[in-house]
Design a protein around this motif. Structure first.
Motif, PDB file in Angstrom:
ATOM      1  N   GLU A 198       0.840  -1.202   0.000  1.00 16.85           N
ATOM      2  CA  GLU A 198       0.000   0.000   0.000  1.00 16.85           C
ATOM      3  C   GLU A 198       0.875   1.252   0.000  1.00 16.85           C
ATOM      4  O   GLU A 198       0.589   2.217  -0.697  1.00 16.85           O
ATOM      5  CB  GLU A 198      -0.899  -0.021   1.235  1.00 16.85           C
ATOM      6  N   ARG A 199       1.965   1.191   0.773  1.00 14.75           N
ATOM      7  CA  ARG A 199       2.890   2.325   0.815  1.00 14.75           C
ATOM      8  C   ARG A 199       3.506   2.554  -0.560  1.00 14.75           C
ATOM      9  O   ARG A 199       3.639   3.698  -1.012  1.00 14.75           O
ATOM     10  CB  ARG A 199       3.986   2.065   1.852  1.00 14.75           C
ATOM     11  N   TYR A 200       3.891   1.478  -1.240  1.00 17.05           N
ATOM     12  CA  TYR A 200       4.444   1.605  -2.598  1.00 17.05           C
ATOM     13  C   TYR A 200       3.434   2.239  -3.545  1.00 17.05           C
ATOM     14  O   TYR A 200       3.797   3.066  -4.377  1.00 17.05           O
ATOM     15  CB  TYR A 200       4.868   0.236  -3.154  1.00 17.05           C
ATOM     16  N   VAL A 201       2.172   1.867  -3.420  1.00 15.83           N
ATOM     17  CA  VAL A 201       1.125   2.425  -4.284  1.00 15.83           C
ATOM     18  C   VAL A 201       1.001   3.926  -4.050  1.00 15.83           C
ATOM     19  O   VAL A 201       0.895   4.700  -5.003  1.00 15.83           O
ATOM     20  CB  VAL A 201      -0.229   1.723  -4.034  1.00 15.83           C
ATOM     21  N   ALA A 227       1.973   9.461  -5.853  1.00 14.68           N
ATOM     22  CA  ALA A 227       2.552  10.782  -5.607  1.00 14.68           C
ATOM     23  C   ALA A 227       3.493  11.183  -6.737  1.00 14.68           C
ATOM     24  O   ALA A 227       3.415  12.295  -7.259  1.00 14.68           O
ATOM     25  CB  ALA A 227       3.299  10.780  -4.269  1.00 14.68           C
ATOM     26  N   TYR A 228       4.395  10.275  -7.127  1.00 14.40           N
ATOM     27  CA  TYR A 228       5.323  10.584  -8.221  1.00 14.40           C
ATOM     28  C   TYR A 228       4.588  10.808  -9.533  1.00 14.40           C
ATOM     29  O   TYR A 228       4.924  11.689 -10.316  1.00 14.40           O
ATOM     30  CB  TYR A 228       6.341   9.450  -8.399  1.00 14.40           C
ATOM     31  N   PHE A 229       3.558   9.998  -9.775  1.00  7.83           N
ATOM     32  CA  PHE A 229       2.765  10.108 -11.000  1.00  7.83           C
ATOM     33  C   PHE A 229       2.095  11.486 -11.085  1.00  7.83           C
ATOM     34  O   PHE A 229       2.201  12.179 -12.099  1.00  7.83           O
ATOM     35  CB  PHE A 229       1.725   8.988 -11.017  1.00  7.83           C
ATOM     36  N   LEU A 230       1.437  11.887  -9.998  1.00 11.60           N
ATOM     37  CA  LEU A 230       0.757  13.191  -9.980  1.00 11.60           C
ATOM     38  C   LEU A 230       1.757  14.335 -10.104  1.00 11.60           C
ATOM     39  O   LEU A 230       1.503  15.310 -10.811  1.00 11.60           O
ATOM     40  CB  LEU A 230      -0.074  13.338  -8.697  1.00 11.60           C
TER      41      LEU A 230
END
Length: 51
Positions: free
Chosen positions: A22-25, A30-33
């Motif tokens: 879940e943390r990885y998701v 965050a990086y994607f946005l």
């Protein structure tokens, strides 16, 4: 080791793994946005300063 103890251990391990995933998701999101906004700002800058 009794079976119920083994079940408890595997359940605990599964929950820890799920929490890590879940943390990885969240990091991926965050990086994607952040990346999308960066691209958007660069495009806005390019359009404003075109020609």
């Amino acid at each position: 080791m009794p079976p119920e103890q083994r079940d408890l251990d595997s359940e605990r391990r599964r929950l820890a793994e799920e929490k890590k995933n879940e943390r990885y998701v969240w990091w991926y999101l965050a990086y994607f946005l952040f990346g999308i906004h960066l691209v958007a700002f660069v495009m806005i800058y390019a359009v404003m300063h075109a020609g």
